[in-house]
Design a protein around this motif. Structure first.
Motif, PDB file in Angstrom:
ATOM      1  N   LEU A   1       0.831  -1.203   0.000  1.00 38.06           N
ATOM      2  CA  LEU A   1       0.000   0.000   0.000  1.00 38.06           C
ATOM      3  C   LEU A   1       0.869   1.259   0.000  1.00 38.06           C
ATOM      4  N   ARG A   2       1.968   1.218   0.746  1.00 35.75           N
ATOM      5  CA  ARG A   2       2.861   2.373   0.788  1.00 35.75           C
ATOM      6  C   ARG A   2       3.486   2.618  -0.580  1.00 35.75           C
ATOM      7  N   HIS A   3       3.893   1.560  -1.258  1.00 32.51           N
ATOM      8  CA  HIS A   3       4.560   1.713  -2.557  1.00 32.51           C
ATOM      9  C   HIS A   3       3.593   1.959  -3.705  1.00 32.51           C
ATOM     10  N   SER A   4       2.404   1.358  -3.642  1.00 34.74           N
ATOM     11  CA  SER A   4       1.473   1.419  -4.777  1.00 34.74           C
ATOM     12  C   SER A   4       0.359   2.433  -4.612  1.00 34.74           C
ATOM     13  N   GLY A   5       0.123   2.890  -3.400  1.00 30.33           N
ATOM     14  CA  GLY A   5      -1.027   3.746  -3.162  1.00 30.33           C
ATOM     15  C   GLY A   5      -2.247   2.879  -2.903  1.00 30.33           C
ATOM     16  N   PRO A   6      -3.425   3.488  -2.819  1.00 34.67           N
ATOM     17  CA  PRO A   6      -4.636   2.722  -2.502  1.00 34.67           C
ATOM     18  C   PRO A   6      -4.869   1.575  -3.490  1.00 34.67           C
ATOM     19  N   LEU A   7      -5.270   0.434  -2.940  1.00 34.08           N
ATOM     20  CA  LEU A   7      -5.567  -0.761  -3.735  1.00 34.08           C
ATOM     21  C   LEU A   7      -6.862  -1.376  -3.233  1.00 34.08           C
ATOM     22  N   THR A   8      -7.482  -2.176  -4.066  1.00 37.18           N
ATOM     23  CA  THR A   8      -8.670  -2.925  -3.645  1.00 37.18           C
ATOM     24  C   THR A   8      -8.211  -4.210  -2.956  1.00 37.18           C
ATOM     25  N   PRO A   9      -9.094  -4.835  -2.171  1.00 36.40           N
ATOM     26  CA  PRO A   9      -8.718  -6.116  -1.568  1.00 36.40           C
ATOM     27  C   PRO A   9      -8.306  -7.164  -2.606  1.00 36.40           C
ATOM     28  N   SER A  10      -8.988  -7.199  -3.736  1.00 34.56           N
ATOM     29  CA  SER A  10      -8.630  -8.191  -4.755  1.00 34.56           C
ATOM     30  C   SER A  10      -7.270  -7.881  -5.381  1.00 34.56           C
ATOM     31  N   GLU A  11      -6.934  -6.616  -5.548  1.00 38.65           N
ATOM     32  CA  GLU A  11      -5.608  -6.263  -6.056  1.00 38.65           C
ATOM     33  C   GLU A  11      -4.519  -6.666  -5.059  1.00 38.65           C
ATOM     34  N   LEU A  12      -4.769  -6.407  -3.778  1.00 39.94           N
ATOM     35  CA  LEU A  12      -3.813  -6.817  -2.745  1.00 39.94           C
ATOM     36  C   LEU A  12      -3.647  -8.330  -2.722  1.00 39.94           C
ATOM     37  N   ALA A  13      -4.755  -9.044  -2.804  1.00 35.75           N
ATOM     38  CA  ALA A  13      -4.704 -10.505  -2.794  1.00 35.75           C
ATOM     39  C   ALA A  13      -3.891 -11.027  -3.973  1.00 35.75           C
ATOM     40  N   ALA A  14      -4.080 -10.427  -5.140  1.00 33.66           N
ATOM     41  CA  ALA A  14      -3.335 -10.857  -6.322  1.00 33.66           C
ATOM     42  C   ALA A  14      -1.839 -10.626  -6.122  1.00 33.66           C
ATOM     43  N   ILE A  15      -1.473  -9.496  -5.559  1.00 33.17           N
ATOM     44  CA  ILE A  15      -0.067  -9.197  -5.299  1.00 33.17           C
ATOM     45  C   ILE A  15       0.523 -10.221  -4.332  1.00 33.17           C
ATOM     46  N   GLU A  16      -0.259 -10.587  -3.320  1.00 28.09           N
ATOM     47  CA  GLU A  16       0.217 -11.521  -2.297  1.00 28.09           C
ATOM     48  C   GLU A  16       0.099 -12.981  -2.734  1.00 28.09           C
ATOM     49  N   GLY A  17      -0.584 -13.229  -3.843  1.00 25.69           N
ATOM     50  CA  GLY A  17      -0.767 -14.605  -4.304  1.00 25.69           C
ATOM     51  C   GLY A  17      -1.761 -15.369  -3.444  1.00 25.69           C
ATOM     52  N   LEU A  18      -2.769 -14.665  -2.955  1.00 23.38           N
ATOM     53  CA  LEU A  18      -3.784 -15.254  -2.075  1.00 23.38           C
ATOM     54  C   LEU A  18      -5.176 -15.023  -2.635  1.00 23.38           C
ATOM     55  N   GLN A  19      -6.144 -15.732  -2.068  1.00 26.44           N
ATOM     56  CA  GLN A  19      -7.547 -15.444  -2.341  1.00 26.44           C
ATOM     57  C   GLN A  19      -7.934 -14.221  -1.500  1.00 26.44           C
ATOM     58  N   THR A  20      -8.863 -13.429  -1.994  1.00 23.60           N
ATOM     59  CA  THR A  20      -9.283 -12.227  -1.272  1.00 23.60           C
ATOM     60  C   THR A  20      -9.748 -12.560   0.142  1.00 23.60           C
ATOM     61  N   GLN A  21     -10.469 -13.660   0.294  1.00 27.02           N
ATOM     62  CA  GLN A  21     -10.972 -14.060   1.607  1.00 27.02           C
ATOM     63  C   GLN A  21      -9.838 -14.319   2.593  1.00 27.02           C
ATOM     64  N   SER A  22      -8.690 -14.738   2.094  1.00 27.96           N
ATOM     65  CA  SER A  22      -7.552 -15.032   2.965  1.00 27.96           C
ATOM     66  C   SER A  22      -6.961 -13.771   3.589  1.00 27.96           C
ATOM     67  N   LEU A  23      -7.246 -12.618   3.015  1.00 25.60           N
ATOM     68  CA  LEU A  23      -6.745 -11.345   3.555  1.00 25.60           C
ATOM     69  C   LEU A  23      -7.707 -10.709   4.549  1.00 25.60           C
ATOM     70  N   THR A  24      -8.927 -11.203   4.627  1.00 24.65           N
ATOM     71  CA  THR A  24      -9.967 -10.549   5.434  1.00 24.65           C
ATOM     72  C   THR A  24      -9.525 -10.311   6.863  1.00 24.65           C
ATOM     73  N   ARG A  25      -9.001 -11.359   7.521  1.00 23.63           N
ATOM     74  CA  ARG A  25      -8.617 -11.227   8.931  1.00 23.63           C
ATOM     75  C   ARG A  25      -7.502 -10.190   9.098  1.00 23.63           C
ATOM     76  N   VAL A  26      -6.494 -10.241   8.229  1.00 19.87           N
ATOM     77  CA  VAL A  26      -5.374  -9.307   8.319  1.00 19.87           C
ATOM     78  C   VAL A  26      -5.851  -7.878   8.085  1.00 19.87           C
ATOM     79  N   LEU A  27      -6.695  -7.683   7.074  1.00 22.85           N
ATOM     80  CA  LEU A  27      -7.209  -6.342   6.801  1.00 22.85           C
ATOM     81  C   LEU A  27      -8.064  -5.830   7.960  1.00 22.85           C
ATOM     82  N   ASN A  28      -8.881  -6.698   8.541  1.00 25.93           N
ATOM     83  CA  ASN A  28      -9.692  -6.292   9.693  1.00 25.93           C
ATOM     84  C   ASN A  28      -8.813  -5.876  10.870  1.00 25.93           C
ATOM     85  N   GLU A  29      -7.759  -6.658  11.134  1.00 26.60           N
ATOM     86  CA  GLU A  29      -6.847  -6.318  12.234  1.00 26.60           C
ATOM     87  C   GLU A  29      -6.129  -4.999  11.973  1.00 26.60           C
ATOM     88  N   LEU A  30      -5.655  -4.808  10.759  1.00 24.50           N
ATOM     89  CA  LEU A  30      -4.970  -3.561  10.420  1.00 24.50           C
ATOM     90  C   LEU A  30      -5.914  -2.363  10.530  1.00 24.50           C
TER      91      LEU A  30
END
Length: 174
Positions: free
Chosen positions: A51-80
């Motif tokens: 996010l710092r390097h790319s600017g605002p992203l959607t959850p699906s864009e972040l998931a693609a960058i991380e090589g994960l399913q969007t649902q797999s990021l839900t907990r981390v995004l909620n905590e952040l």
């Protein structure tokens, strides 16, 4: 590898050496992170860094960058978000989409997270490499970012036998 052109063979050797070097450096940098006081998981730190390097992203864009399913990021995004390290907002283009951006608290958490590793790396670079060699690494860092962004299909990187799943002398895969 008789059917693989010499240049492709050299690229494979380079790829192996580069992976090993990057892997060893990543392991060493993780070892230089503070132990039990570390407040970010590796995934949370990666999300904040993207996010710092790319600017605002959607959850699906972040998931693609991380090589994960969007649902797999839900907990981390909620905590952040609970920690006020990211902010979610509705997209101005499509109200169904969310944009996620790093906050100043997120930037500070990321700076703190990588501080010791960056200090070790800077000292190691100064102690082991000449100014010219450090200049080469500066160029290489930009090139590595370009490679990381490349959209290359794996089949394009393989020879005809490998791309089809066949190896010379092997039976066809079922």
């Amino acid at each position: 590898m008789a059917d693989v052109p010499e240049e492709a063979s050299k690229d494979l050797v380079l790829a192996e050496a580069l992976r090993w070097g990057v892997s060893r450096l990543a392991s060493r940098l993780r070892a230089e992170q503070p132990g039990s006081s570390r407040s970010l998981t590796r995934l949370a730190a990666s999300v904040l860094a993207n996010l710092r390097h790319s600017g605002p992203l959607t959850p699906s864009e972040l998931a693609a960058i991380e090589g994960l399913q969007t649902q797999s990021l839900t907990r981390v995004l909620n905590e952040l978000e609970e920690q006020r390290r990211i902010r979610r907002s509705k997209s101005e283009v499509d109200a169904r989409r969310q944009n996620i951006e790093v906050t100043e608290a997120g930037r500070e958490a990321l700076r703190e997270h990588v501080r010791d590793g960056n200090a070790w790396l800077a000292a190691a670079l100064r102690q082991t490499l000449s100014p010219a060699e450090r200049g080469v690494l500066q160029i290489a860092a930009g090139l590595l970012e370009q490679v990381a962004e490349a959209e290359v299909a794996v089949d394009e990187c393989r020879g005809p036998a490998q791309a089809s799943g066949q190896v010379e002398g092997a039976a066809p895969a079922l």
